[in-house]
Design an enzyme around this catalytic site. Structure first.
Site, PDB file in Angstrom:
ATOM      1  CG  ASP A  45      -1.929   7.655   0.683  1.00 52.43           C
ATOM      2  OD1 ASP A  45      -1.033   8.499   0.573  1.00 52.43           O
ATOM      3  OD2 ASP A  45      -2.860   7.520  -0.129  1.00 52.43           O
ATOM      4  CG  ASP A  88      -1.633   1.195   1.515  1.00 53.87           C
ATOM      5  OD1 ASP A  88      -2.340   1.637   0.600  1.00 53.87           O
ATOM      6  OD2 ASP A  88      -1.533   1.766   2.623  1.00 53.87           O
TER       7      ASP A  88
HETATM    8  P1  TMP Z   1      -4.745   3.516   0.886  1.00 50.81           P
HETATM    9  O1  TMP Z   1      -3.689   3.893   1.841  1.00 50.81           O
HETATM   10  O2  TMP Z   1      -5.382   2.204   1.182  1.00 50.81           O
HETATM   11  O3  TMP Z   1      -4.242   3.547  -0.510  1.00 50.81           O
HETATM   12  O4  TMP Z   1      -5.947   4.549   1.039  1.00 50.81           O
HETATM   13  C1  TMP Z   1      -5.828   5.892   0.826  1.00 50.81           C
HETATM   14  C2  TMP Z   1      -6.011   6.711   2.038  1.00 50.81           C
HETATM   15  O5  TMP Z   1      -6.444   7.995   1.600  1.00 50.81           O
HETATM   16  C3  TMP Z   1      -7.039   6.248   3.058  1.00 50.81           C
HETATM   17  O6  TMP Z   1      -6.420   6.087   4.297  1.00 50.81           O
HETATM   18  C4  TMP Z   1      -8.015   7.408   3.153  1.00 50.81           C
HETATM   19  C5  TMP Z   1      -7.290   8.561   2.549  1.00 50.81           C
HETATM   20  N1  TMP Z   1      -8.132   9.593   1.907  1.00 50.81           N
HETATM   21  C6  TMP Z   1      -7.882  10.919   2.200  1.00 50.81           C
HETATM   22  O7  TMP Z   1      -6.997  11.224   3.001  1.00 50.81           O
HETATM   23  N2  TMP Z   1      -8.648  11.886   1.595  1.00 50.81           N
HETATM   24  C7  TMP Z   1      -9.637  11.584   0.707  1.00 50.81           C
HETATM   25  O8  TMP Z   1     -10.303  12.478   0.180  1.00 50.81           O
HETATM   26  C8  TMP Z   1      -9.881  10.206   0.405  1.00 50.81           C
HETATM   27  C9  TMP Z   1     -10.959   9.831  -0.549  1.00 50.81           C
HETATM   28  C10 TMP Z   1      -9.092   9.251   1.019  1.00 50.81           C
HETATM   29 MG    MG Z   2      -2.881   3.135   3.568  1.00 50.49          MG
END
Ligand code: TMP
Ligand code: MG
Length: 284
Positions: A38, A36
């Site tokens: 973020d 992943d």
């Molecule tokens: P991931 O880490 O699984 O790829 O998910 C992306 C992260 O982004 C998740 O923790 C939620 C975050 N997010 C934001 O910070 N702002 C937003 O507008 C959206 C849709 C998600």
């Molecule tokens: Mg994440």
């Protein structure tokens, strides 16, 4: 191997050892890494302050009007607590997460974001890869181990972060939400199927070609920070071993048991890639 880390927890250390030994025996040419982005490859906090996700990098930038910033912040304040709420099931959260992503992307599209300004926005942001990222990316590259970054964030932003950090090597492949620009370079939509935090399994199954290419690598190191990240490897063919490392960044006490039940190694409030790096050094 793990003596340095005080944040490391395992439900079944023997199982972890068995997986590691089996993976090491198979050799590094059978390994692939799926991570992943973020809050997994990037830091959750730095000097007591939260670090931005891909979305936050844009949300906080000069490309977004104050009015829109307010709306995006409201969405974050509404939906992030739901994302990390351990009292709700994934089934219950799923439609709400789709709602969050859809509303956020609609707002971003309204802002007529220019492609040629993205690099500057990333440069001016507080995006931070976890400590040890150079070793992580460079070591995988040197050993020709494929790294799939599988993110519900924004692909264009994520790529820029790793490009500016000098680690967007040829072994890196990204599955994410990519922006679609019109002929004058203004954001008009997002491409393809939406990837949100709880549909990575579907995203993986849409990309069978990638996993088909990597079918000679049945051993997987998976890194994530959400329970939704556990399905990122569902497209891997003829899997032999998988070692799942999970970063538990927030709401530690409420969520620790569920993380221990589903990740082989749980790293509690660990802002570094020391443990994944130790695993890689052992396996290569
Ligand atoms: P991931 O880490 O699984 O790829 O998910 C992306 C992260 O982004 C998740 O923790 C939620 C975050 N997010 C934001 O910070 N702002 C937003 O507008 C959206 C849709 C998600
Ligand atoms: Mg994440």
């Amino acid at each position: 191997m793990f003596e340095k880390s005080s944040s490391l927890c395992m439900r079944d250390p023997q199982r972890v050892q068995d997986i590691l030994m089996s993976m090491q025996k198979s050799g590094s040419n059978t390994l692939q890494v799926i991570s992943d982005f973020d809050m997994t490859l990037t830091r959750f906090a730095y000097e007591g302050k939260r670090c931005p996700t891909c979305h936050n990098i844009l949300d906080n930038s000069k490309l977004i009007s104050n009015d829109c910033k307010e709306k995006l912040k409201e969405l974050l304040n509404t939906y992030y607590p739901i994302e990390i709420d351990s009292s709700r099931s994934i089934e219950e959260k799923l439609p709400l997460m789709v709602e969050w992503w859809t509303k956020a992307h609609d707002l971003l599209v309204e802002q007529r974001i220019r492609k040629d300004l993205l690099a500057t926005v990333v440069r001016e942001s507080e995006a931070r890869l976890r400590e040890g990222f150079q070793l992580f990316f460079n070591h995988l590259h040197e050993h020709s181990i494929p790294l799939l970054i599988f993110s519900a964030g924004i692909g264009d932003i994520l790529e820029e972060v790793i490009r500016q950090a000098g680690v967007f090597h040829s072994n890196v492949k990204v599955f994410s939400n990519y922006m679609d620009f019109d002929e004058s370079g203004v954001l008009k939509a997002f491409k393809g199927e939406l990837i949100h935090i709880y549909n990575k399994r579907e995203g993986a199954l849409l990309n069978t070609g990638h996993f088909q290419e990597l079918r000679t690598r049945p051993n997987v190191l998976l890194l994530g920070d959400s329970l939704g990240d556990l399905t990122m490897a569902d497209g891997v063919q003829d899997m032999e071993n998988i070692l799942k490392i999970g970063f538990l960044n927030d709401k530690v006490e409420e969520r620790k048991q569920s993380y221990l039940d589903s990740y082989d190694i749980v790293l509690v409030k660990d802002e570094t890639l020391e443990v994944p790096n130790a695993v890689l050094l052992y396996l290569t």
